[in-house]
Design a protein around this motif. Structure first.
Motif, PDB file in Angstrom:
ATOM      1  N   VAL A  94       0.840  -1.208   0.000  1.00 37.01           N
ATOM      2  CA  VAL A  94       0.000   0.000   0.000  1.00 37.01           C
ATOM      3  C   VAL A  94       0.872   1.254   0.000  1.00 37.01           C
ATOM      4  CG1 VAL A  94      -1.676   1.346   1.334  1.00 37.01           C
ATOM      5  CG2 VAL A  94      -1.973  -1.132   1.086  1.00 37.01           C
ATOM      6  N   ILE A  95       1.881   1.285   0.871  1.00 33.67           N
ATOM      7  CA  ILE A  95       2.751   2.465   0.971  1.00 33.67           C
ATOM      8  C   ILE A  95       3.486   2.718  -0.344  1.00 33.67           C
ATOM      9  CG2 ILE A  95       4.810   3.412   2.097  1.00 33.67           C
ATOM     10  CD1 ILE A  95       3.888   1.895   4.643  1.00 33.67           C
ATOM     11  N   ILE A  96       4.040   1.652  -0.917  1.00 32.01           N
ATOM     12  CA  ILE A  96       4.783   1.803  -2.172  1.00 32.01           C
ATOM     13  C   ILE A  96       3.891   2.343  -3.280  1.00 32.01           C
ATOM     14  CG2 ILE A  96       5.795   0.463  -4.080  1.00 32.01           C
ATOM     15  CD1 ILE A  96       7.330  -1.136  -2.028  1.00 32.01           C
ATOM     16  N   ASN A  97       2.690   1.785  -3.395  1.00 33.49           N
ATOM     17  CA  ASN A  97       1.832   2.176  -4.503  1.00 33.49           C
ATOM     18  C   ASN A  97       1.164   3.534  -4.299  1.00 33.49           C
ATOM     19  OD1 ASN A  97       1.582  -0.102  -6.693  1.00 33.49           O
ATOM     20  ND2 ASN A  97       1.812  -1.120  -4.725  1.00 33.49           N
ATOM     21  N   LEU A  98       1.214   4.056  -3.088  1.00 31.95           N
ATOM     22  CA  LEU A  98       0.735   5.418  -2.848  1.00 31.95           C
ATOM     23  C   LEU A  98       1.850   6.453  -3.038  1.00 31.95           C
ATOM     24  CD1 LEU A  98      -1.564   4.981   0.307  1.00 31.95           C
ATOM     25  CD2 LEU A  98      -2.294   5.434  -2.053  1.00 31.95           C
ATOM     26  N   THR A  99       3.088   6.019  -2.876  1.00 27.84           N
ATOM     27  CA  THR A  99       4.201   6.985  -2.860  1.00 27.84           C
ATOM     28  C   THR A  99       5.287   6.689  -3.889  1.00 27.84           C
ATOM     29  OG1 THR A  99       5.432   5.705  -1.185  1.00 27.84           O
ATOM     30  CG2 THR A  99       3.838   7.318  -0.375  1.00 27.84           C
ATOM     31  N   LYS A 100       5.076   5.709  -4.776  1.00 21.35           N
ATOM     32  CA  LYS A 100       6.160   5.240  -5.639  1.00 21.35           C
ATOM     33  C   LYS A 100       6.769   6.341  -6.511  1.00 21.35           C
ATOM     34  CE  LYS A 100       2.729   3.344  -8.829  1.00 21.35           C
ATOM     35  NZ  LYS A 100       2.159   2.095  -9.356  1.00 21.35           N
ATOM     36  N   THR A 101       5.935   7.218  -7.066  1.00 19.54           N
ATOM     37  CA  THR A 101       6.485   8.271  -7.920  1.00 19.54           C
ATOM     38  C   THR A 101       7.379   9.213  -7.123  1.00 19.54           C
ATOM     39  OG1 THR A 101       4.578   8.172  -9.405  1.00 19.54           O
ATOM     40  CG2 THR A 101       5.928  10.159  -9.495  1.00 19.54           C
ATOM     41  N   SER A 102       6.951   9.565  -5.933  1.00 16.36           N
ATOM     42  CA  SER A 102       7.758  10.438  -5.072  1.00 16.36           C
ATOM     43  C   SER A 102       9.047   9.756  -4.659  1.00 16.36           C
ATOM     44  CB  SER A 102       6.960  10.829  -3.829  1.00 16.36           C
ATOM     45  OG  SER A 102       5.804  11.558  -4.178  1.00 16.36           O
ATOM     46  N   THR A 117       8.463   6.104 -15.158  1.00 16.69           N
ATOM     47  CA  THR A 117       7.364   5.179 -15.450  1.00 16.69           C
ATOM     48  C   THR A 117       7.823   3.733 -15.360  1.00 16.69           C
ATOM     49  OG1 THR A 117       6.306   6.801 -16.907  1.00 16.69           O
ATOM     50  CG2 THR A 117       5.644   4.498 -17.178  1.00 16.69           C
ATOM     51  N   LYS A 118       9.003   3.439 -15.900  1.00 16.05           N
ATOM     52  CA  LYS A 118       9.540   2.081 -15.845  1.00 16.05           C
ATOM     53  C   LYS A 118       9.871   1.669 -14.412  1.00 16.05           C
ATOM     54  CE  LYS A 118       9.497   0.861 -20.189  1.00 16.05           C
ATOM     55  NZ  LYS A 118       8.632  -0.267 -20.642  1.00 16.05           N
ATOM     56  N   ALA A 119      10.404   2.595 -13.636  1.00 15.04           N
ATOM     57  CA  ALA A 119      10.696   2.304 -12.227  1.00 15.04           C
ATOM     58  C   ALA A 119       9.404   2.024 -11.465  1.00 15.04           C
ATOM     59  CB  ALA A 119      11.447   3.475 -11.598  1.00 15.04           C
ATOM     60  N   ASN A 120       8.367   2.805 -11.752  1.00 16.00           N
ATOM     61  CA  ASN A 120       7.061   2.584 -11.115  1.00 16.00           C
ATOM     62  C   ASN A 120       6.496   1.213 -11.467  1.00 16.00           C
ATOM     63  OD1 ASN A 120       7.068   5.051  -9.852  1.00 16.00           O
ATOM     64  ND2 ASN A 120       5.690   6.048 -11.299  1.00 16.00           N
ATOM     65  N   GLU A 121       6.682   0.807 -12.731  1.00 21.11           N
ATOM     66  CA  GLU A 121       6.206  -0.514 -13.169  1.00 21.11           C
ATOM     67  C   GLU A 121       6.894  -1.618 -12.371  1.00 21.11           C
ATOM     68  OE1 GLU A 121       6.296  -3.408 -17.150  1.00 21.11           O
ATOM     69  OE2 GLU A 121       6.897  -1.286 -17.315  1.00 21.11           O
ATOM     70  N   TYR A 122       8.200  -1.486 -12.208  1.00 19.13           N
ATOM     71  CA  TYR A 122       8.975  -2.474 -11.447  1.00 19.13           C
ATOM     72  C   TYR A 122       8.464  -2.562 -10.008  1.00 19.13           C
ATOM     73  CZ  TYR A 122      13.130  -4.792  -9.479  1.00 19.13           C
ATOM     74  OH  TYR A 122      13.974  -5.669  -8.833  1.00 19.13           O
ATOM     75  N   LEU A 123       8.267  -1.416  -9.382  1.00 14.36           N
ATOM     76  CA  LEU A 123       7.815  -1.394  -7.984  1.00 14.36           C
ATOM     77  C   LEU A 123       6.412  -1.963  -7.829  1.00 14.36           C
ATOM     78  CD1 LEU A 123       9.193   2.074  -6.816  1.00 14.36           C
ATOM     79  CD2 LEU A 123       9.933  -0.186  -6.014  1.00 14.36           C
ATOM     80  N   THR A 124       5.527  -1.660  -8.776  1.00 14.19           N
ATOM     81  CA  THR A 124       4.158  -2.177  -8.710  1.00 14.19           C
ATOM     82  C   THR A 124       4.151  -3.696  -8.771  1.00 14.19           C
ATOM     83  OG1 THR A 124       3.260  -0.187  -9.757  1.00 14.19           O
ATOM     84  CG2 THR A 124       1.889  -2.164  -9.818  1.00 14.19           C
ATOM     85  N   ILE A 125       4.914  -4.244  -9.705  1.00 17.31           N
ATOM     86  CA  ILE A 125       4.937  -5.697  -9.884  1.00 17.31           C
ATOM     87  C   ILE A 125       5.603  -6.381  -8.703  1.00 17.31           C
ATOM     88  CG2 ILE A 125       5.899  -7.575 -11.276  1.00 17.31           C
ATOM     89  CD1 ILE A 125       5.495  -5.748 -13.737  1.00 17.31           C
ATOM     90  N   ILE A 126       6.789  -5.913  -8.328  1.00 17.41           N
ATOM     91  CA  ILE A 126       7.546  -6.640  -7.304  1.00 17.41           C
ATOM     92  C   ILE A 126       6.901  -6.513  -5.922  1.00 17.41           C
ATOM     93  CG2 ILE A 126       9.203  -4.867  -6.519  1.00 17.41           C
ATOM     94  CD1 ILE A 126      11.364  -7.146  -6.997  1.00 17.41           C
ATOM     95  N   SER A 127       6.261  -5.379  -5.636  1.00 16.23           N
ATOM     96  CA  SER A 127       5.623  -5.217  -4.326  1.00 16.23           C
ATOM     97  C   SER A 127       4.421  -6.145  -4.179  1.00 16.23           C
ATOM     98  CB  SER A 127       5.200  -3.764  -4.102  1.00 16.23           C
ATOM     99  OG  SER A 127       4.236  -3.346  -5.053  1.00 16.23           O
ATOM    100  N   PHE A 128       3.800  -6.514  -5.292  1.00 11.80           N
ATOM    101  CA  PHE A 128       2.681  -7.468  -5.250  1.00 11.80           C
ATOM    102  C   PHE A 128       3.144  -8.829  -4.752  1.00 11.80           C
ATOM    103  CE2 PHE A 128      -0.110 -10.648  -7.227  1.00 11.80           C
ATOM    104  CZ  PHE A 128      -1.355 -10.184  -6.821  1.00 11.80           C
ATOM    105  N   PHE A 129       4.420  -9.138  -5.002  1.00  8.96           N
ATOM    106  CA  PHE A 129       4.962 -10.445  -4.622  1.00  8.96           C
ATOM    107  C   PHE A 129       5.757 -10.409  -3.315  1.00  8.96           C
ATOM    108  CE2 PHE A 129       4.231 -10.822  -9.171  1.00  8.96           C
ATOM    109  CZ  PHE A 129       3.649 -12.075  -9.270  1.00  8.96           C
ATOM    110  N   PHE A 130       5.655  -9.331  -2.566  1.00  8.13           N
ATOM    111  CA  PHE A 130       6.344  -9.260  -1.277  1.00  8.13           C
ATOM    112  C   PHE A 130       5.996 -10.425  -0.337  1.00  8.13           C
ATOM    113  CE2 PHE A 130       7.594  -4.461  -0.915  1.00  8.13           C
ATOM    114  CZ  PHE A 130       8.611  -4.681  -1.812  1.00  8.13           C
ATOM    115  N   PRO A 131       4.722 -10.886  -0.298  1.00  2.00           N
ATOM    116  CA  PRO A 131       4.436 -12.026   0.590  1.00  2.00           C
ATOM    117  C   PRO A 131       5.269 -13.260   0.254  1.00  2.00           C
ATOM    118  CG  PRO A 131       2.391 -10.957  -0.064  1.00  2.00           C
ATOM    119  CD  PRO A 131       3.484 -10.342  -0.895  1.00  2.00           C
ATOM    120  N   VAL A 132       5.570 -13.465  -1.019  1.00  4.06           N
ATOM    121  CA  VAL A 132       6.393 -14.615  -1.420  1.00  4.06           C
ATOM    122  C   VAL A 132       7.794 -14.485  -0.814  1.00  4.06           C
ATOM    123  CG1 VAL A 132       7.353 -15.898  -3.371  1.00  4.06           C
ATOM    124  CG2 VAL A 132       5.088 -14.851  -3.565  1.00  4.06           C
TER     125      VAL A 132
END
Length: 211
Positions: A94-102, A117-132
């Motif tokens: 939640v924190i990453i996806n609210l603040t990733k651009t900043s 934009t590419k950095a944001n894409e990386y963070l969106t995808i990888i943060s989804f898999f944090f539980p793994v």
């Protein structure tokens, strides 16, 4: 300490080889991709380091309770560790996806919007898999705490395999998207192995704690 520490360090070295292979693939995708992934991965590390600290605590906890032959607390530790990692992972997502651009612009500065934009894409995808990643830290360090360093080393080869596969796809049609999924794939392969080995050892032991 040497018997546990050296294999643990060796396991991290094997994982690092996979990171080197992945970096070579990233370098071939151009300077914008290199900058985007580098910045995003620094931010990723900021959020995953606490998970690794919980994993290190799990190794100590499991070693203590294994020596005390307290099967109930061993199982409770795994359960509580899993819960801690899942709750933390959700909060981090939640924190990453609210603040990733900043966060990205704080690392990169106000540079190319494509890079951000590419950095944001990386963070969106990888943060989804944090539980793994979080669960991998629990089960891998449980095996370490029980003294099965060899199994942890093998799990490092799982990470090497996952990053190598991602790198191969990155050099093909998948491109940068494959890079974004390389670490999650590496974590997933290692997690499946560690869960299977933990379950197998419990089944063989039947709480006799000769694990």
């Amino acid at each position: 300490m040497t018997a546990i520490g050296i294999p643990m360090g060796f396991e991290y070295s094997i994982s690092a080889i996979g990171a080197i292979i992945m970096q070579d693939a990233i370098n071939r995708l151009g300077s914008n991709i290199m900058a985007a992934q580098s910045a995003a991965d620094k931010i990723r590390q900021l959020f995953t380091l606490p998970m690794e600290s919980v994993g290190a605590a799990m190794a100590t906890y499991q070693a203590q309770n294994f020596s005390a032959k307290n099967a109930k607390r061993i199982k409770q530790g795994i359960s509580n560790g899993v819960m801690i990692q899942i709750i933390y992972s959700v909060a981090a997502f939640v924190i990453i996806n609210l603040t990733k651009t900043s966060l990205v612009t704080a690392v990169l500065g106000t540079g190319s919007m494509q890079t951000v934009t590419k950095a944001n894409e990386y963070l969106t995808i990888i943060s989804f898999f944090f539980p793994v990643h979080g669960l991998l830290m629990i089960f891998r360090n449980t095996l370490q705490g029980w003294g099965h360093s060899l199994y942890a080393i093998v799990s490092g080869f799982g990470e090497l395999l996952g990053r190598s596969i991602g790198s191969l796809f990155a050099l093909g049609a998948a491109g940068y998207t494959a890079i974004c999924y390389s670490n999650p794939l590496a974590w997933a392969i290692s997690l499946v192995y560690c869960v299977i080995m933990t379950w197998k050892l419990f089944k063989q032991d039947k709480d006799g704690l000769a694990i």
